[in-house]
Design a protein around this motif. Structure first.
Motif, PDB file in Angstrom:
ATOM      1  N   LEU A  55       0.891  -1.072   0.087  1.00 57.17           N
ATOM      2  CA  LEU A  55       0.016  -0.105   0.142  1.00 57.17           C
ATOM      3  C   LEU A  55       0.789   1.228   0.003  1.00 57.17           C
ATOM      4  O   LEU A  55       0.660   2.248  -0.820  1.00 57.17           O
ATOM      5  N   VAL A  56       2.060   1.178   0.673  1.00 62.02           N
ATOM      6  CA  VAL A  56       2.965   2.500   0.902  1.00 62.02           C
ATOM      7  C   VAL A  56       3.559   2.497  -0.689  1.00 62.02           C
ATOM      8  O   VAL A  56       3.513   3.653  -1.105  1.00 62.02           O
ATOM      9  N   THR A  57       3.860   1.317  -1.148  1.00 64.97           N
ATOM     10  CA  THR A  57       4.428   1.346  -2.574  1.00 64.97           C
ATOM     11  C   THR A  57       3.441   1.971  -3.604  1.00 64.97           C
ATOM     12  O   THR A  57       3.681   2.812  -4.550  1.00 64.97           O
ATOM     13  N   THR A  86       8.702  -0.145 -12.522  1.00 63.66           N
ATOM     14  CA  THR A  86       9.605  -0.603 -11.420  1.00 63.66           C
ATOM     15  C   THR A  86       8.490  -0.697 -10.047  1.00 63.66           C
ATOM     16  O   THR A  86       8.091  -1.504  -9.202  1.00 63.66           O
ATOM     17  N   THR A  87       7.918   0.385  -9.695  1.00 68.50           N
ATOM     18  CA  THR A  87       7.187   0.935  -8.578  1.00 68.50           C
ATOM     19  C   THR A  87       5.744   0.075  -8.856  1.00 68.50           C
ATOM     20  O   THR A  87       5.216  -0.416  -7.842  1.00 68.50           O
ATOM     21  N   ALA A  88       5.261  -0.037  -9.897  1.00 71.55           N
ATOM     22  CA  ALA A  88       4.131  -0.884 -10.161  1.00 71.55           C
ATOM     23  C   ALA A  88       4.407  -2.208  -9.966  1.00 71.55           C
ATOM     24  O   ALA A  88       3.353  -2.805  -9.305  1.00 71.55           O
ATOM     25  N   ALA A  89       5.576  -2.622 -10.458  1.00 77.63           N
ATOM     26  CA  ALA A  89       5.741  -4.351 -10.067  1.00 77.63           C
ATOM     27  C   ALA A  89       5.955  -4.683  -8.622  1.00 77.63           C
ATOM     28  O   ALA A  89       5.645  -5.603  -8.036  1.00 77.63           O
ATOM     29  N   VAL A  90       6.635  -3.673  -7.921  1.00 80.24           N
ATOM     30  CA  VAL A  90       7.050  -4.111  -6.781  1.00 80.24           C
ATOM     31  C   VAL A  90       5.698  -4.083  -5.555  1.00 80.24           C
ATOM     32  O   VAL A  90       5.519  -4.733  -4.880  1.00 80.24           O
ATOM     33  N   ALA A  91       4.775  -2.988  -6.186  1.00 83.50           N
ATOM     34  CA  ALA A  91       3.440  -2.751  -5.409  1.00 83.50           C
ATOM     35  C   ALA A  91       2.793  -4.052  -5.630  1.00 83.50           C
ATOM     36  O   ALA A  91       1.925  -4.547  -4.719  1.00 83.50           O
ATOM     37  N   SER A  92       2.716  -4.410  -6.830  1.00 89.93           N
ATOM     38  CA  SER A  92       1.790  -5.771  -7.334  1.00 89.93           C
ATOM     39  C   SER A  92       2.367  -6.749  -6.540  1.00 89.93           C
ATOM     40  O   SER A  92       1.424  -7.807  -6.106  1.00 89.93           O
ATOM     41  N   VAL A  93       3.635  -7.203  -6.530  1.00 89.33           N
ATOM     42  CA  VAL A  93       4.180  -8.404  -5.906  1.00 89.33           C
ATOM     43  C   VAL A  93       3.836  -8.385  -4.302  1.00 89.33           C
ATOM     44  O   VAL A  93       3.496  -9.359  -3.731  1.00 89.33           O
TER      45      VAL A  93
END
Length: 96
Positions: free
Chosen positions: A47-49, A72-79
């Motif tokens: 959620l922070v990402t 990158t931000t979307a992938a990290v948040a998704s994972v």
């Protein structure tokens, strides 16, 4: 001309009994007691990402945006949100 299949199972036990003796139970690599903690932390990170992603999209102009940062931000948040959802389901007893 039909041949009888050869079975190596002793006559006093069925194949299921022999297979069940050789089988090892499947165990989770992560202790079940850790599921609630992992769900809270991974969902919080996700959620922070996600919040950072939305703030980045809202505050930067179209010319200054970077596709690499966005992906990158979307992938990290998704994972993190995916694993957080998984551990939340596991912690609540829904074994998927």
């Amino acid at each position: 001309m039909l041949q009888k299949s050869i079975s190596f199972v002793p006559h006093d036990r069925s194949e299921e009994e022999v297979c069940s003796e050789n089988a090892k139970p499947i165990a989770s690599p992560i202790p079940v007691a850790m599921y609630p903690t992992l769900s809270v932390f991974t969902l919080a990170i996700g959620l922070v990402t996600t919040a950072f992603f939305f703030i980045y999209e809202a505050t930067s102009s179209r010319k200054n945006r970077s596709l690499g940062v966005e992906l990158t931000t979307a992938a990290v948040a998704s994972v993190f949100l995916g694993f957080g959802s998984l551990f939340l389901l596991l912690a609540s007893g829904v074994y998927v």
